[in-house]
Design a protein around this motif. Sequence first.
Motif, mmCIF file in Angstrom:
data_model
loop_
_atom_site.group_PDB
_atom_site.id
_atom_site.type_symbol
_atom_site.label_atom_id
_atom_site.label_comp_id
_atom_site.label_asym_id
_atom_site.label_seq_id
_atom_site.Cartn_x
_atom_site.Cartn_y
_atom_site.Cartn_z
ATOM 1 N N PHE A 169 0.827 12.469 0.747
ATOM 2 C CA PHE A 169 1.078 11.089 0.352
ATOM 3 C C PHE A 169 2.481 10.925 -0.236
ATOM 4 N N PRO A 170 3.241 9.890 0.197
ATOM 5 C CA PRO A 170 2.823 8.702 0.945
ATOM 6 C C PRO A 170 2.818 8.868 2.457
ATOM 7 N N TYR A 171 3.134 10.069 2.960
ATOM 8 C CA TYR A 171 3.023 10.287 4.396
ATOM 9 C C TYR A 171 1.538 10.348 4.767
ATOM 10 N N TYR A 172 1.228 10.008 6.008
ATOM 11 C CA TYR A 172 -0.159 10.019 6.439
ATOM 12 C C TYR A 172 -0.689 11.445 6.498
ATOM 13 N N GLU A 208 5.359 9.431 9.997
ATOM 14 C CA GLU A 208 4.852 8.135 9.545
ATOM 15 C C GLU A 208 4.596 8.142 8.046
ATOM 16 N N MET A 209 5.070 7.099 7.369
ATOM 17 C CA MET A 209 4.905 7.005 5.930
ATOM 18 C C MET A 209 4.304 5.656 5.559
#
Length: 411
Positions: free
Chosen positions: A11-14, A45-46
């Motif tokens: 987190f905050p990345y998936y 992806e974030m």
Amino acid sequence: MKHILIVTSHFPYYGGEQFLETEIDYYCRYHNVKVTLLPLHTNKEMREVPLCVRVSDFFNNQKWEEQKMFYTAKAFSLQYIYRELFSHFPIQPKKFKIFLASASLLAFYRSAFEQFIQQIDPTDDIVFYTYWHNEAAYALQSLKGKYGFGLVSRIHRYDLYEEVRPYGYMPMKRQFTQQMDTLYTITESANDYLKRTYGFNQDILVLSRLGVADHTICAMPTDKNILHLVSCSFLTEVKQVDKIIKSLKIIASRMKGVNFSWTHIGDGILYDDLLLLAENELSNLENVKYDFVGNYANDEVYEFYAKNKIDVFLNVSLSEGVPVSIMEAMSCHIPIVAPNVGGIKDMVLNGYNGFLLSNECSVNEIVASLKNMDFFKNKEIRKNAYKVFLEKYDAKRNYTGFIENIMSMAK
């Protein structure tokens, strides 16, 4: 200035840690604190984070896999490694591999965090908050005496229970039971387990539940002689969704005057297999309808609860932590049927807001619970579901208190 550094897996990345999506918003209510997210792993992806929160990509440049052997050798300069070896001697070959990987990670994180600490503003009052109690937390525990920062950790399930780990072994946990300010547990039973299994002192163990936001939705029950049940999970073996299909076949065959409707939210590798099983077992029953609606985003789940009449939420999983899906359902006044696994017994009070099944969660148990149609439609029972949510899993209450506690530990 107080500075909270939140060490996450992704987190905050998936990549999980969905509870942090809710928790992180509450930090912006405090203007006398800096907040930095420090993910150990990143990807393309974030998720969006509030403007008050900074994201550090420090670990993007720290490559453990490429230097694994170096850090394995370096680990043997640490006293914790020998304590672990002696406490498990003679160690089985398969467990020894797990031990070596854990020791290497500990040495890696210890070296990386020392570098990171050198970059922090020396005038900041620091508290590290590790979302998991794993090798990253151990590394910070080993450095706490040297640098004098505040240190707290959460502990969940995979970083708590030895029996869910390969070969029933979790390296290093017993070596790091004291060198922190607070270890926050998310279930009442976790405290006893930590004391009994690893020797943690009660003084540092504090219950701090996770939570979801209250969307002020009050789902209504269906009309008489209708039962609409909802389940929400990945379609994997551990979730045992096939038991829902088998239970529906039995109860619908016995209660032909009742129309049964089942909605499953979620996708997974067993989607095609379970859809075929449902077609084979349920399609010939005139009083059964079912719908596999696939994955829903969080806001879509709440929209579904707001727009549909729902009698009961059903979980039949073989293993769980503290399911967010159950919290969401209770926040919408929906009674629960679920097995006594993980933290579910803190959530489902048998006969009060639902039915707590055994950990085996047999098809016969599921059928017996679903027969109680009047129970699920009862206004008081549905109010009780919401009451348990407010008392235990309301994000506003839980995270506000938690953040204030960790802010007080900034050194």
